[in-house]
Write a protein that holds these residues in place. Structure first.
Motif, PDB file in Angstrom:
ATOM      1  N   ALA A 214      36.419  45.119  36.111  1.00 31.20           N
ATOM      2  CA  ALA A 214      37.223  43.898  36.070  1.00 31.20           C
ATOM      3  C   ALA A 214      37.651  43.477  37.467  1.00 31.20           C
ATOM      4  O   ALA A 214      37.643  42.284  37.802  1.00 31.20           O
ATOM      5  CB  ALA A 214      38.444  44.104  35.173  1.00 31.20           C
ATOM      6  N   SER A 215      38.004  44.452  38.285  1.00 30.90           N
ATOM      7  CA  SER A 215      38.377  44.155  39.667  1.00 30.90           C
ATOM      8  C   SER A 215      37.204  43.524  40.421  1.00 30.90           C
ATOM      9  O   SER A 215      37.367  42.534  41.147  1.00 30.90           O
ATOM     10  CB  SER A 215      38.831  45.441  40.369  1.00 30.90           C
ATOM     11  N   PHE A 216      36.003  44.074  40.225  1.00 29.50           N
ATOM     12  CA  PHE A 216      34.817  43.541  40.894  1.00 29.50           C
ATOM     13  C   PHE A 216      34.421  42.183  40.320  1.00 29.50           C
ATOM     14  O   PHE A 216      33.989  41.284  41.059  1.00 29.50           O
ATOM     15  CB  PHE A 216      33.654  44.525  40.748  1.00 29.50           C
ATOM     16  N   THR A 217      34.585  41.996  39.009  1.00 30.69           N
ATOM     17  CA  THR A 217      34.244  40.727  38.378  1.00 30.69           C
ATOM     18  C   THR A 217      35.109  39.595  38.912  1.00 30.69           C
ATOM     19  O   THR A 217      34.620  38.494  39.199  1.00 30.69           O
ATOM     20  CB  THR A 217      34.415  40.829  36.848  1.00 30.69           C
ATOM     21  N   ASN A 218      36.403  39.853  39.070  1.00 28.71           N
ATOM     22  CA  ASN A 218      37.288  38.838  39.651  1.00 28.71           C
ATOM     23  C   ASN A 218      36.886  38.512  41.085  1.00 28.71           C
ATOM     24  O   ASN A 218      36.942  37.355  41.511  1.00 28.71           O
ATOM     25  CB  ASN A 218      38.738  39.320  39.605  1.00 28.71           C
ATOM     26  N   LEU A 219      36.495  39.543  41.821  1.00 30.93           N
ATOM     27  CA  LEU A 219      36.044  39.328  43.200  1.00 30.93           C
ATOM     28  C   LEU A 219      34.803  38.432  43.216  1.00 30.93           C
ATOM     29  O   LEU A 219      34.706  37.503  44.034  1.00 30.93           O
ATOM     30  CB  LEU A 219      35.733  40.667  43.858  1.00 30.93           C
ATOM     31  N   CYS A 220      33.858  38.695  42.322  1.00 35.45           N
ATOM     32  CA  CYS A 220      32.634  37.893  42.249  1.00 35.45           C
ATOM     33  C   CYS A 220      32.958  36.435  41.942  1.00 35.45           C
ATOM     34  O   CYS A 220      32.423  35.518  42.580  1.00 35.45           O
ATOM     35  CB  CYS A 220      31.701  38.450  41.177  1.00 35.45           C
ATOM     36  N   ALA A 221      33.835  36.214  40.960  1.00 35.24           N
ATOM     37  CA  ALA A 221      34.200  34.842  40.583  1.00 35.24           C
ATOM     38  C   ALA A 221      34.866  34.125  41.749  1.00 35.24           C
ATOM     39  O   ALA A 221      34.574  32.946  42.017  1.00 35.24           O
ATOM     40  CB  ALA A 221      35.126  34.867  39.374  1.00 35.24           C
ATOM     41  N   TYR A 222      35.735  34.816  42.463  1.00 35.50           N
ATOM     42  CA  TYR A 222      36.460  34.198  43.582  1.00 35.50           C
ATOM     43  C   TYR A 222      35.520  33.850  44.736  1.00 35.50           C
ATOM     44  O   TYR A 222      35.587  32.759  45.297  1.00 35.50           O
ATOM     45  CB  TYR A 222      37.557  35.154  44.057  1.00 35.50           C
ATOM     46  N   ARG A 223      34.624  34.776  45.062  1.00 31.86           N
ATOM     47  CA  ARG A 223      33.738  34.545  46.199  1.00 31.86           C
ATOM     48  C   ARG A 223      32.629  33.543  45.875  1.00 31.86           C
ATOM     49  O   ARG A 223      32.274  32.718  46.728  1.00 31.86           O
ATOM     50  CB  ARG A 223      33.129  35.870  46.676  1.00 31.86           C
ATOM     51  N   LEU A 224      32.078  33.601  44.682  1.00 33.04           N
ATOM     52  CA  LEU A 224      31.012  32.667  44.316  1.00 33.04           C
ATOM     53  C   LEU A 224      31.527  31.237  44.314  1.00 33.04           C
ATOM     54  O   LEU A 224      30.812  30.309  44.711  1.00 33.04           O
ATOM     55  CB  LEU A 224      30.445  33.028  42.946  1.00 33.04           C
ATOM     56  N   GLY A 225      32.758  31.048  43.885  1.00 36.19           N
ATOM     57  CA  GLY A 225      33.345  29.717  43.888  1.00 36.19           C
ATOM     58  C   GLY A 225      33.536  29.160  45.286  1.00 36.19           C
ATOM     59  O   GLY A 225      33.540  27.938  45.477  1.00 36.19           O
ATOM     60  N   LYS A 226      33.680  30.042  46.256  1.00 40.85           N
ATOM     61  CA  LYS A 226      33.821  29.618  47.655  1.00 40.85           C
ATOM     62  C   LYS A 226      32.470  29.429  48.338  1.00 40.85           C
ATOM     63  O   LYS A 226      32.419  29.055  49.501  1.00 40.85           O
ATOM     64  CB  LYS A 226      34.634  30.653  48.431  1.00 40.85           C
ATOM     65  N   GLY A 227      31.407  29.735  47.619  1.00 43.11           N
ATOM     66  CA  GLY A 227      30.077  29.631  48.207  1.00 43.11           C
ATOM     67  C   GLY A 227      29.645  30.890  48.928  1.00 43.11           C
ATOM     68  O   GLY A 227      28.614  30.892  49.613  1.00 43.11           O
ATOM     69  N   ASP A 228      30.412  31.988  48.783  1.00 43.36           N
ATOM     70  CA  ASP A 228      30.058  33.266  49.404  1.00 43.36           C
ATOM     71  C   ASP A 228      29.258  34.110  48.410  1.00 43.36           C
ATOM     72  O   ASP A 228      29.006  33.701  47.281  1.00 43.36           O
ATOM     73  CB  ASP A 228      31.321  34.017  49.836  1.00 43.36           C
TER      74      ASP A 228
END
Length: 227
Positions: free
Chosen positions: A15-29
């Motif tokens: 869950a911690s990694f999933t939130n990180l993925c969602a946050y970074r992908l939305g920024k274009g990272d």
């Protein structure tokens, strides 16, 4: 009991990694760059003990160790909720628990993308496919139900045109219709509306993200269905 606790542990870590993925992908990272997480305020790389789900937030007292900026409780609440639902849904059967983990992470990713950036990645709905195996006695709808589902989808499309709903909300609801059926989907939508009402009342936002409430209502409905 050990199998359940192990499932909970894996779910919380993912869950911690999933939130990180969602946050970074939305920024274009991309999720793996930069390789270490950092404070969004001071951009200082985080130590390993700060990255431990739930406990990292508690040890820091809810504030960044370096700049003392208040840390959002969103990640921690999501980790706790995912762990709770994993415990309620997991069984000693390894394959079933694996499906539960995938479903929870998919719902969390959808929830976080809408929470952070008000968007939905349609490919993330693939993560909901395990629902067909998790839901007891799932079967294909009959012809009459198909016709009603099509009518409901047309009505939802009209709501999108009127800006009452977002296109991502409709796509997600369509996925629910094909997995949970008409009655259970209606209950999930009603539950999501009830979850959203207090936030709408206190924040008065014109465009309040609806997918987080839908995802929460979905996992609650799944828990009730499987109990």
């Amino acid at each position: 009991m050990f199998a359940k606790l192990f499932t909970v542990f894996i779910t919380i870590c993912l869950a911690s990694f999933t939130n990180l993925c969602a946050y970074r992908l939305g920024k274009g990272d991309v999720p793996w760059s930069p390789p270490r997480s950092y404070c969004p305020h001071c951009h200082h790389p985080l130590y390993w003990w700060q990255l431990i789900p739930i406990s990292g937030f508690i040890v820091q007292g809810g504030h960044c160790h370096f700049c003392h900026y208040q840390i959002s409780t969103y990640d921690t609440v999501c980790e706790l909720a995912c762990g709770l639902f994993a415990y309620m849904l997991a069984t000693p059967a390894l394959f079933h628990s694996f499906l539960v983990i995938i479903t929870i992470q998919a719902l969390l990713f959808i929830c976080s993308c809408d929470y952070y950036y008000q968007c939905l990645y349609p490919l993330s709905l693939i993560g909901l496919l395990p629902l067909f195996l998790i839901i007891p006695s799932w079967s294909l709808p009959d012809l009459a139900t198909w016709i009603i589902i099509m009518m409901v989808l047309i009505a939802l499309a009209i709501m999108v045109r009127l800006h009452w709903l977002g296109s991502g909300d409709v796509i997600f609801i369509a996925a629910l219709l094909f997995t949970f059926g008409l009655e259970d989907t209606a209950v999930i939508i009603l539950c999501a509306c009830l979850i959203t009402l207090p936030f709408f009342y206190f924040h008065r936002q014109a465009h309040l993200p609806f997918l987080p409430a839908l995802c929460l209502a979905t996992i609650i409905g799944l828990t009730i269905t499987c109990s």
